[in-house]
Design a protein around this motif. Structure first.
Motif, PDB file in Angstrom:
ATOM      1  N   VAL A  75       0.839  -1.203   0.000  1.00 44.59           N
ATOM      2  CA  VAL A  75       0.000   0.000   0.000  1.00 44.59           C
ATOM      3  C   VAL A  75       0.876   1.255   0.000  1.00 44.59           C
ATOM      4  CG1 VAL A  75      -1.598   1.369   1.413  1.00 44.59           C
ATOM      5  CG2 VAL A  75      -2.031  -1.065   1.023  1.00 44.59           C
ATOM      6  N   LYS A  76       1.960   1.240   0.739  1.00 43.48           N
ATOM      7  CA  LYS A  76       2.866   2.397   0.772  1.00 43.48           C
ATOM      8  C   LYS A  76       3.450   2.660  -0.603  1.00 43.48           C
ATOM      9  CE  LYS A  76       6.978   4.192   3.131  1.00 43.48           C
ATOM     10  NZ  LYS A  76       8.008   3.910   4.183  1.00 43.48           N
ATOM     11  N   ALA A  77       3.919   1.616  -1.287  1.00 43.80           N
ATOM     12  CA  ALA A  77       4.510   1.784  -2.614  1.00 43.80           C
ATOM     13  C   ALA A  77       3.463   2.211  -3.635  1.00 43.80           C
ATOM     14  CB  ALA A  77       5.171   0.479  -3.056  1.00 43.80           C
ATOM     15  N   LEU A  78       2.250   1.657  -3.525  1.00 45.71           N
ATOM     16  CA  LEU A  78       1.181   2.024  -4.465  1.00 45.71           C
ATOM     17  C   LEU A  78       0.802   3.488  -4.299  1.00 45.71           C
ATOM     18  CD1 LEU A  78      -0.859   1.126  -6.614  1.00 45.71           C
ATOM     19  CD2 LEU A  78      -2.392   0.442  -4.755  1.00 45.71           C
ATOM     20  N   SER A  79       0.642   3.923  -3.068  1.00 44.61           N
ATOM     21  CA  SER A  79       0.291   5.321  -2.822  1.00 44.61           C
ATOM     22  C   SER A  79       1.374   6.259  -3.350  1.00 44.61           C
ATOM     23  CB  SER A  79       0.089   5.539  -1.323  1.00 44.61           C
ATOM     24  OG  SER A  79      -0.221   6.885  -1.050  1.00 44.61           O
ATOM     25  N   LYS A  80       2.616   5.915  -3.104  1.00 42.81           N
ATOM     26  CA  LYS A  80       3.736   6.753  -3.559  1.00 42.81           C
ATOM     27  C   LYS A  80       3.766   6.845  -5.081  1.00 42.81           C
ATOM     28  CE  LYS A  80       8.795   7.120  -3.269  1.00 42.81           C
ATOM     29  NZ  LYS A  80      10.024   6.504  -2.691  1.00 42.81           N
ATOM     30  N   HIS A  81       3.601   5.713  -5.755  1.00 40.45           N
ATOM     31  CA  HIS A  81       3.661   5.723  -7.217  1.00 40.45           C
ATOM     32  C   HIS A  81       2.486   6.488  -7.812  1.00 40.45           C
ATOM     33  CE1 HIS A  81       4.720   4.405 -11.239  1.00 40.45           C
ATOM     34  NE2 HIS A  81       3.452   4.023 -11.413  1.00 40.45           N
ATOM     35  N   LEU A  82       1.295   6.307  -7.259  1.00 40.27           N
ATOM     36  CA  LEU A  82       0.136   7.032  -7.788  1.00 40.27           C
ATOM     37  C   LEU A  82       0.298   8.536  -7.627  1.00 40.27           C
ATOM     38  CD1 LEU A  82      -2.777   4.736  -6.539  1.00 40.27           C
ATOM     39  CD2 LEU A  82      -2.051   5.079  -8.911  1.00 40.27           C
ATOM     40  N   ARG A  83       0.851   8.979  -6.513  1.00 40.57           N
ATOM     41  CA  ARG A  83       1.088  10.421  -6.322  1.00 40.57           C
ATOM     42  C   ARG A  83       2.039  10.963  -7.369  1.00 40.57           C
ATOM     43  NH1 ARG A  83       1.668   8.975  -0.845  1.00 40.57           N
ATOM     44  NH2 ARG A  83       3.910   9.422  -0.972  1.00 40.57           N
ATOM     45  N   LYS A  84       3.038  10.180  -7.725  1.00 42.53           N
ATOM     46  CA  LYS A  84       4.006  10.625  -8.724  1.00 42.53           C
ATOM     47  C   LYS A  84       3.385  10.747 -10.110  1.00 42.53           C
ATOM     48  CE  LYS A  84       8.330   8.918  -6.673  1.00 42.53           C
ATOM     49  NZ  LYS A  84       9.467   7.985  -6.859  1.00 42.53           N
ATOM     50  N   GLN A  85       2.311  10.007 -10.347  1.00 43.70           N
ATOM     51  CA  GLN A  85       1.682  10.013 -11.674  1.00 43.70           C
ATOM     52  C   GLN A  85       0.809  11.237 -11.919  1.00 43.70           C
ATOM     53  OE1 GLN A  85       1.396   6.842 -14.075  1.00 43.70           O
ATOM     54  NE2 GLN A  85       0.670   5.398 -12.539  1.00 43.70           N
ATOM     55  N   GLN A  86       0.469  11.961 -10.865  1.00 50.70           N
ATOM     56  CA  GLN A  86      -0.436  13.095 -11.029  1.00 50.70           C
ATOM     57  C   GLN A  86       0.283  14.248 -11.738  1.00 50.70           C
ATOM     58  OE1 GLN A  86      -3.474  12.148  -9.975  1.00 50.70           O
ATOM     59  NE2 GLN A  86      -2.465  10.329  -9.141  1.00 50.70           N
ATOM     60  N   ALA A 139      -4.543  10.290  -3.675  1.00 51.01           N
ATOM     61  CA  ALA A 139      -4.498   9.482  -4.893  1.00 51.01           C
ATOM     62  C   ALA A 139      -4.985   8.064  -4.655  1.00 51.01           C
ATOM     63  CB  ALA A 139      -3.072   9.434  -5.439  1.00 51.01           C
ATOM     64  N   LEU A 140      -5.120   7.671  -3.377  1.00 51.00           N
ATOM     65  CA  LEU A 140      -5.485   6.303  -3.059  1.00 51.00           C
ATOM     66  C   LEU A 140      -6.395   6.257  -1.836  1.00 51.00           C
ATOM     67  CD1 LEU A 140      -5.021   3.187  -3.460  1.00 51.00           C
ATOM     68  CD2 LEU A 140      -3.091   3.413  -1.879  1.00 51.00           C
ATOM     69  N   ARG A 161      -1.370   1.320  11.988  1.00 48.15           N
ATOM     70  CA  ARG A 161      -2.041   1.443  13.275  1.00 48.15           C
ATOM     71  C   ARG A 161      -3.563   1.363  13.088  1.00 48.15           C
ATOM     72  NH1 ARG A 161       0.753   6.171  13.276  1.00 48.15           N
ATOM     73  NH2 ARG A 161      -1.225   7.296  13.598  1.00 48.15           N
ATOM     74  N   ARG A 162      -4.228   0.871  14.111  1.00 46.62           N
ATOM     75  CA  ARG A 162      -5.677   0.750  14.037  1.00 46.62           C
ATOM     76  C   ARG A 162      -6.355   2.109  13.959  1.00 46.62           C
ATOM     77  NH1 ARG A 162      -7.112  -4.608  15.542  1.00 46.62           N
ATOM     78  NH2 ARG A 162      -9.222  -4.040  16.186  1.00 46.62           N
ATOM     79  N   ASP A 163      -5.750   3.132  14.574  1.00 44.96           N
ATOM     80  CA  ASP A 163      -6.385   4.447  14.554  1.00 44.96           C
ATOM     81  C   ASP A 163      -6.227   5.163  13.218  1.00 44.96           C
ATOM     82  OD1 ASP A 163      -3.728   5.215  14.609  1.00 44.96           O
ATOM     83  OD2 ASP A 163      -3.841   6.267  16.525  1.00 44.96           O
ATOM     84  N   GLN A 164      -5.517   4.547  12.272  1.00 45.45           N
ATOM     85  CA  GLN A 164      -5.433   5.098  10.921  1.00 45.45           C
ATOM     86  C   GLN A 164      -6.631   4.686  10.065  1.00 45.45           C
ATOM     87  OE1 GLN A 164      -1.541   3.489   9.859  1.00 45.45           O
ATOM     88  NE2 GLN A 164      -0.635   5.521  10.045  1.00 45.45           N
ATOM     89  N   PHE A 165      -7.492   3.852  10.615  1.00 46.14           N
ATOM     90  CA  PHE A 165      -8.646   3.341   9.885  1.00 46.14           C
ATOM     91  C   PHE A 165      -9.935   3.830  10.527  1.00 46.14           C
ATOM     92  CE2 PHE A 165      -5.254   0.561   8.730  1.00 46.14           C
ATOM     93  CZ  PHE A 165      -5.534   0.088   7.458  1.00 46.14           C
ATOM     94  N   ARG A 166     -10.949   3.919   9.722  1.00 49.20           N
ATOM     95  CA  ARG A 166     -12.272   4.347  10.181  1.00 49.20           C
ATOM     96  C   ARG A 166     -13.310   3.310   9.764  1.00 49.20           C
ATOM     97  NH1 ARG A 166     -14.969  10.206   8.650  1.00 49.20           N
ATOM     98  NH2 ARG A 166     -17.134   9.776   9.273  1.00 49.20           N
ATOM     99  N   ILE A 181     -11.778   1.975   6.497  1.00 51.92           N
ATOM    100  CA  ILE A 181     -11.213   2.826   5.459  1.00 51.92           C
ATOM    101  C   ILE A 181      -9.958   3.531   5.951  1.00 51.92           C
ATOM    102  CG2 ILE A 181     -11.607   4.969   4.167  1.00 51.92           C
ATOM    103  CD1 ILE A 181     -14.469   4.136   3.790  1.00 51.92           C
ATOM    104  N   ARG A 182      -8.992   3.635   5.060  1.00 52.97           N
ATOM    105  CA  ARG A 182      -7.787   4.424   5.300  1.00 52.97           C
ATOM    106  C   ARG A 182      -7.472   5.219   4.037  1.00 52.97           C
ATOM    107  NH1 ARG A 182      -1.547   2.327   5.461  1.00 52.97           N
ATOM    108  NH2 ARG A 182      -0.591   4.322   6.024  1.00 52.97           N
ATOM    109  N   VAL A 183      -7.067   6.461   4.202  1.00 51.40           N
ATOM    110  CA  VAL A 183      -6.607   7.283   3.089  1.00 51.40           C
ATOM    111  C   VAL A 183      -5.157   7.648   3.402  1.00 51.40           C
ATOM    112  CG1 VAL A 183      -6.944   9.381   1.737  1.00 51.40           C
ATOM    113  CG2 VAL A 183      -8.927   8.169   2.683  1.00 51.40           C
ATOM    114  N   PRO A 184      -4.185   6.942   2.821  1.00 48.61           N
ATOM    115  CA  PRO A 184      -2.779   7.156   3.187  1.00 48.61           C
ATOM    116  C   PRO A 184      -2.367   8.620   3.076  1.00 48.61           C
ATOM    117  CG  PRO A 184      -2.990   5.193   1.830  1.00 48.61           C
ATOM    118  CD  PRO A 184      -4.337   5.854   1.833  1.00 48.61           C
ATOM    119  N   GLY A 185      -1.731   9.100   4.149  1.00 49.56           N
ATOM    120  CA  GLY A 185      -1.266  10.481   4.172  1.00 49.56           C
ATOM    121  C   GLY A 185      -2.293  11.481   4.646  1.00 49.56           C
TER     122      GLY A 185
END
Length: 232
Positions: A75-86, A139-140, A161-166, A181-185
């Motif tokens: 998930v970390k790598a996917l989020s990073k790559h998608l941000r770079k594509q914008q 982006a993710l 962490r559990r508190d990163q999710f809703r 749900i989590r929205v990285p960043g």
């Protein structure tokens, strides 16, 4: 034949509203992002069982895949790559669902059973769509099943962490579902999710009420009441 597998469902936001050329770019960008993130997380991309869906992909990961690797490095790598594509002229935003369970691998046209169906229900959940709509910088958006949340989130070093999710409750195909749900960043708890069912507040009430007694003799004392006794 049945095997325990980790399953992903990915879907591109606002695909239908694009022209044919842009849809082709989105398809290539999605596949490339999944491949790059999977390779970075060492998820044996060549062994993925994929169902192509135009604006998305349904992926059954190889036997033995560690869900913690999916939830963390992937998930970390996917989020990073998608941000770079914008760019100023091209945007891709992705919804990702993660589930695991005993999967029937010999269906005639897919994966029968609840574990096979649930990833598609999760990735299409309206609260997840609302989360991305409420966070245009993201982006993710990620949603995990209740099983994945309970068994893997916050259970060992390096996991999210559990508190990163809703938690969100929603319905799909006339059936209730629970997802996290989590929205990285971004702080998912600060996002407006109008379609999510309201959850009880786990904190004790701040009213200052004090309830004493048992059975038919219950006394309630507090700033908003005089001493009241309820009985027959």
């Amino acid at each position: 034949m049945e095997e325990h597998r980790v399953i992903l469902a990915a879907d591109v936001e606002d695909y239908t509203g694009r022209n044919r050329h842009d849809q082709g770019r989105l398809q290539a960008a999605l596949v490339g992002a999944l491949d790059i993130a999977g390779t970075a997380a060492q998820l044996r991309v060549a062994d993925w069982d994929r169902q192509k869906q135009g604006d998305g992909q349904y992926v059954v990961l190889p036997a033995g895949t560690d869900p913690a690797t999916v939830l963390g490095p992937f998930v970390k790598a996917l989020s990073k790559h998608l941000r770079k594509q914008q760019t100023a002229t091209f945007r891709i935003r992705v919804r990702l669902a993660v589930h695991e369970g005993l999967l029937s691998l010999d269906g005639a046209n897919g994966y029968p059973g609840d574990h096979g169906v649930q990833p598609s229900r999760l990735v299409d959940a309206q609260p997840l769509r609302d989360a991305l709509a409420s966070c245009p910088e993201a982006a993710l958006g990620v949603i995990v099943s209740e099983r994945v949340f309970n068994d893997h989130i916050g259970q060992r070093p390096g996991s999210p962490r559990r508190d990163q999710f809703r938690r969100v409750d929603f319905e799909a195909k006339n059936r209730p579902y629970v997802g996290y749900i989590r929205v990285p960043g971004h702080n998912v708890h600060a996002l407006a999710l109008p379609s999510a069912a309201a959850q009880p507040d786990p904190r004790p009430p701040a009213s200052g009420l004090n309830i004493t007694g048992m059975g038919s003799n219950v006394a309630v004392n507090g700033p908003q009441t005089n001493h009241q006794t309820f009985g027959r």
